[in-house]
Design a protein around this motif. Structure first.
Motif, PDB file in Angstrom:
ATOM      1  N   LEU A  56      20.371  17.976  31.708  1.00  0.00           N
ATOM      2  CA  LEU A  56      20.204  17.331  30.400  1.00  0.00           C
ATOM      3  C   LEU A  56      19.289  18.164  29.514  1.00  0.00           C
ATOM      4  CD1 LEU A  56      20.679  14.943  28.493  1.00  0.00           C
ATOM      5  CD2 LEU A  56      18.799  13.768  29.661  1.00  0.00           C
ATOM      6  N   ALA A  57      18.221  18.694  30.079  1.00  0.00           N
ATOM      7  CA  ALA A  57      17.274  19.506  29.310  1.00  0.00           C
ATOM      8  C   ALA A  57      17.960  20.748  28.736  1.00  0.00           C
ATOM      9  CB  ALA A  57      16.095  19.909  30.185  1.00  0.00           C
ATOM     10  N   LYS A  58      18.921  21.311  29.464  1.00  0.00           N
ATOM     11  CA  LYS A  58      19.644  22.489  28.974  1.00  0.00           C
ATOM     12  C   LYS A  58      20.580  22.140  27.818  1.00  0.00           C
ATOM     13  CE  LYS A  58      19.762  24.707  33.495  1.00  0.00           C
ATOM     14  NZ  LYS A  58      20.619  25.008  34.638  1.00  0.00           N
ATOM     15  N   LYS A  59      21.155  20.933  27.843  1.00  0.00           N
ATOM     16  CA  LYS A  59      22.147  20.546  26.845  1.00  0.00           C
ATOM     17  C   LYS A  59      21.535  19.946  25.588  1.00  0.00           C
ATOM     18  CE  LYS A  59      25.692  19.539  30.228  1.00  0.00           C
ATOM     19  NZ  LYS A  59      27.101  19.491  29.975  1.00  0.00           N
ATOM     20  N   ALA A  60      20.370  19.365  25.713  1.00  0.00           N
ATOM     21  CA  ALA A  60      19.778  18.621  24.603  1.00  0.00           C
ATOM     22  C   ALA A  60      19.117  19.542  23.591  1.00  0.00           C
ATOM     23  CB  ALA A  60      18.749  17.632  25.141  1.00  0.00           C
ATOM     24  N   THR A  61      18.932  19.012  22.393  1.00  0.00           N
ATOM     25  CA  THR A  61      18.275  19.762  21.329  1.00  0.00           C
ATOM     26  C   THR A  61      16.776  19.494  21.338  1.00  0.00           C
ATOM     27  OG1 THR A  61      18.730  17.953  19.804  1.00  0.00           O
ATOM     28  CG2 THR A  61      20.303  19.778  19.837  1.00  0.00           C
ATOM     29  N   VAL A  62      16.211  19.365  22.537  1.00  0.00           N
ATOM     30  CA  VAL A  62      14.806  19.052  22.732  1.00  0.00           C
ATOM     31  C   VAL A  62      14.252  20.060  23.742  1.00  0.00           C
ATOM     32  CG1 VAL A  62      13.202  17.238  23.481  1.00  0.00           C
ATOM     33  CG2 VAL A  62      15.344  16.601  22.407  1.00  0.00           C
ATOM     34  N   THR A  63      12.982  20.414  23.615  1.00  0.00           N
ATOM     35  CA  THR A  63      12.363  21.332  24.573  1.00  0.00           C
ATOM     36  C   THR A  63      12.272  20.650  25.944  1.00  0.00           C
ATOM     37  OG1 THR A  63      10.121  20.569  24.121  1.00  0.00           O
ATOM     38  CG2 THR A  63      10.965  22.395  22.763  1.00  0.00           C
ATOM     39  N   GLU A  64      12.070  21.446  26.989  1.00  0.00           N
ATOM     40  CA  GLU A  64      11.970  20.873  28.332  1.00  0.00           C
ATOM     41  C   GLU A  64      10.801  19.913  28.451  1.00  0.00           C
ATOM     42  OE1 GLU A  64      12.645  23.139  31.848  1.00  0.00           O
ATOM     43  OE2 GLU A  64      13.884  24.589  30.759  1.00  0.00           O
ATOM     44  N   GLY A  65       9.662  20.246  27.826  1.00  0.00           N
ATOM     45  CA  GLY A  65       8.522  19.325  27.843  1.00  0.00           C
ATOM     46  C   GLY A  65       8.808  18.075  27.049  1.00  0.00           C
ATOM     47  N   GLY A  66       9.485  18.249  25.928  1.00  0.00           N
ATOM     48  CA  GLY A  66       9.826  17.104  25.079  1.00  0.00           C
ATOM     49  C   GLY A  66      10.808  16.153  25.743  1.00  0.00           C
ATOM     50  N   ILE A  67      11.719  16.695  26.555  1.00  0.00           N
ATOM     51  CA  ILE A  67      12.718  15.843  27.199  1.00  0.00           C
ATOM     52  C   ILE A  67      12.065  14.883  28.179  1.00  0.00           C
ATOM     53  CG2 ILE A  67      13.389  17.341  29.135  1.00  0.00           C
ATOM     54  CD1 ILE A  67      15.915  15.500  27.074  1.00  0.00           C
ATOM     55  N   SER A  68      11.048  15.330  28.902  1.00  0.00           N
ATOM     56  CA  SER A  68      10.366  14.445  29.856  1.00  0.00           C
ATOM     57  C   SER A  68       9.686  13.293  29.129  1.00  0.00           C
ATOM     58  CB  SER A  68       9.334  15.221  30.667  1.00  0.00           C
ATOM     59  OG  SER A  68       9.981  16.105  31.536  1.00  0.00           O
ATOM     60  N   ARG A  69       8.998  13.612  28.030  1.00  0.00           N
ATOM     61  CA  ARG A  69       8.339  12.555  27.254  1.00  0.00           C
ATOM     62  C   ARG A  69       9.352  11.593  26.653  1.00  0.00           C
ATOM     63  NH1 ARG A  69       5.410  17.127  26.069  1.00  0.00           N
ATOM     64  NH2 ARG A  69       6.496  17.474  24.079  1.00  0.00           N
ATOM     65  N   MET A  70      10.443  12.142  26.138  1.00  0.00           N
ATOM     66  CA  MET A  70      11.468  11.293  25.539  1.00  0.00           C
ATOM     67  C   MET A  70      12.109  10.384  26.586  1.00  0.00           C
ATOM     68  SD  MET A  70      15.044  12.155  23.619  1.00  0.00           S
ATOM     69  CE  MET A  70      14.313  13.127  22.330  1.00  0.00           C
ATOM     70  N   LEU A  71      12.408  10.931  27.764  1.00  0.00           N
ATOM     71  CA  LEU A  71      13.017  10.122  28.817  1.00  0.00           C
ATOM     72  C   LEU A  71      12.075   9.020  29.279  1.00  0.00           C
ATOM     73  CD1 LEU A  71      14.880  12.857  30.887  1.00  0.00           C
ATOM     74  CD2 LEU A  71      15.871  11.186  29.290  1.00  0.00           C
ATOM     75  N   THR A  72      10.788   9.307  29.322  1.00  0.00           N
ATOM     76  CA  THR A  72       9.810   8.272  29.685  1.00  0.00           C
ATOM     77  C   THR A  72       9.862   7.132  28.681  1.00  0.00           C
ATOM     78  OG1 THR A  72       8.388   9.852  30.815  1.00  0.00           O
ATOM     79  CG2 THR A  72       7.348   7.807  30.052  1.00  0.00           C
ATOM     80  N   ARG A  73       9.885   7.485  27.385  1.00  0.00           N
ATOM     81  CA  ARG A  73       9.964   6.435  26.352  1.00  0.00           C
ATOM     82  C   ARG A  73      11.266   5.656  26.442  1.00  0.00           C
ATOM     83  NH1 ARG A  73       7.572  10.480  23.186  1.00  0.00           N
ATOM     84  NH2 ARG A  73       9.572  11.051  22.287  1.00  0.00           N
ATOM     85  N   LEU A  74      12.383   6.362  26.614  1.00  0.00           N
ATOM     86  CA  LEU A  74      13.678   5.680  26.707  1.00  0.00           C
ATOM     87  C   LEU A  74      13.744   4.779  27.936  1.00  0.00           C
ATOM     88  CD1 LEU A  74      16.068   8.582  25.612  1.00  0.00           C
ATOM     89  CD2 LEU A  74      15.520   6.508  24.300  1.00  0.00           C
ATOM     90  N   GLU A  75      13.113   5.214  29.013  1.00  0.00           N
ATOM     91  CA  GLU A  75      13.073   4.396  30.231  1.00  0.00           C
ATOM     92  C   GLU A  75      12.202   3.158  29.990  1.00  0.00           C
ATOM     93  OE1 GLU A  75      12.828   5.319  34.954  1.00  0.00           O
ATOM     94  OE2 GLU A  75      11.336   6.301  33.685  1.00  0.00           O
ATOM     95  N   GLN A  76      11.076   3.315  29.323  1.00  0.00           N
ATOM     96  CA  GLN A  76      10.199   2.177  29.017  1.00  0.00           C
ATOM     97  C   GLN A  76      10.893   1.171  28.107  1.00  0.00           C
ATOM     98  OE1 GLN A  76       6.809   4.242  27.403  1.00  0.00           O
ATOM     99  NE2 GLN A  76       5.847   4.512  29.408  1.00  0.00           N
ATOM    100  N   GLU A  77      11.783   1.658  27.246  1.00  0.00           N
ATOM    101  CA  GLU A  77      12.539   0.783  26.338  1.00  0.00           C
ATOM    102  C   GLU A  77      13.816   0.259  26.988  1.00  0.00           C
ATOM    103  OE1 GLU A  77      13.137   3.010  22.745  1.00  0.00           O
ATOM    104  OE2 GLU A  77      10.989   3.313  22.461  1.00  0.00           O
ATOM    105  N   ASN A  78      13.999   0.538  28.287  1.00  0.00           N
ATOM    106  CA  ASN A  78      15.149   0.072  29.060  1.00  0.00           C
ATOM    107  C   ASN A  78      16.481   0.601  28.512  1.00  0.00           C
ATOM    108  OD1 ASN A  78      16.311  -1.299  31.236  1.00  0.00           O
ATOM    109  ND2 ASN A  78      16.710  -3.112  29.975  1.00  0.00           N
ATOM    110  N   MET A  79      16.462   1.842  28.006  1.00  0.00           N
ATOM    111  CA  MET A  79      17.683   2.476  27.501  1.00  0.00           C
ATOM    112  C   MET A  79      18.352   3.328  28.571  1.00  0.00           C
ATOM    113  SD  MET A  79      18.034   1.624  24.359  1.00  0.00           S
ATOM    114  CE  MET A  79      17.039   0.811  23.159  1.00  0.00           C
ATOM    115  N   ILE A  80      17.548   3.826  29.507  1.00  0.00           N
ATOM    116  CA  ILE A  80      18.066   4.685  30.574  1.00  0.00           C
ATOM    117  C   ILE A  80      17.441   4.277  31.910  1.00  0.00           C
ATOM    118  CG2 ILE A  80      18.414   6.685  29.065  1.00  0.00           C
ATOM    119  CD1 ILE A  80      15.824   7.829  30.640  1.00  0.00           C
ATOM    120  N   THR A  81      18.067   4.744  32.968  1.00  0.00           N
ATOM    121  CA  THR A  81      17.462   4.639  34.295  1.00  0.00           C
ATOM    122  C   THR A  81      17.367   6.042  34.863  1.00  0.00           C
ATOM    123  OG1 THR A  81      19.620   4.362  35.377  1.00  0.00           O
ATOM    124  CG2 THR A  81      18.422   2.350  34.771  1.00  0.00           C
ATOM    125  N   ARG A  82      16.317   6.262  35.648  1.00  0.00           N
ATOM    126  CA  ARG A  82      16.163   7.525  36.372  1.00  0.00           C
ATOM    127  C   ARG A  82      16.187   7.189  37.849  1.00  0.00           C
ATOM    128  NH1 ARG A  82      11.592  11.186  33.312  1.00  0.00           N
ATOM    129  NH2 ARG A  82      10.648   9.242  32.661  1.00  0.00           N
TER     130      ARG A  82
END
Length: 141
Positions: A56-82
């Protein structure tokens, strides 16, 4: 500036358009509680779920560090599961994430399409698509 090649002028114009498009999309997507980067990430997840976080980090328009922070927020908002399998995180949309993406997708596509529909004929759009596709494919080499 007088030493610029036509190619560099095209690149600069594309950069300006991309920047303006992202600014306008961020404003448009506020209605859905999303940024363009979040929209892109949710769409990439939908296409390939479950997707490895590293992929996902390779495909997204977000840096690798940014993707982790974004996924944490999306997970907290119950948008994704890891889901962790050994050392690998797999990402999938939740029902809430899928519903939000479904709501935002058609509206965002119409919003983006208007940039071209309002100023280019159908034939011009096809030609532009063909040309940009050729340049993009060549950039991968």
């Amino acid at each position: 500036m007088k030493n610029n090649t036509l190619g560099s002028l095209i690149w600069l114009r594309m950069m300006r358009f991309t920047h303006q498009s992202i600014l306008l999309s961020n404003e448009f997507l506020k209605e859905y509680g999303l940024t363009t980067a979040q929209f892109d990430v949710l769409l990439q997840i939908q296409i390939a779920q479950p997707i490895m976080q590293s992929e996902l980090a390779k495909k997204a328009t977000v840096t690798e560090g940014g993707i982790s922070r974004m996924l944490t927020r999306l997970e907290q908002e119950n948008m994704i599961t890891r889901t962790k399998q050994w050392k690998t995180n797999y990402i999938a949309l939740t029902e809430k994430g899928q519903h939000l993406l479904d709501k935002a997708f058609d509206a965002q596509i119409q919003f983006q399409s208007a940039f071209f529909d309002d100023v280019l004929s159908r034939d011009e759009q096809k030609q532009l698509y063909t040309l940009i596709s050729r340049v993009e494919k060549n950039s991968r080499n």
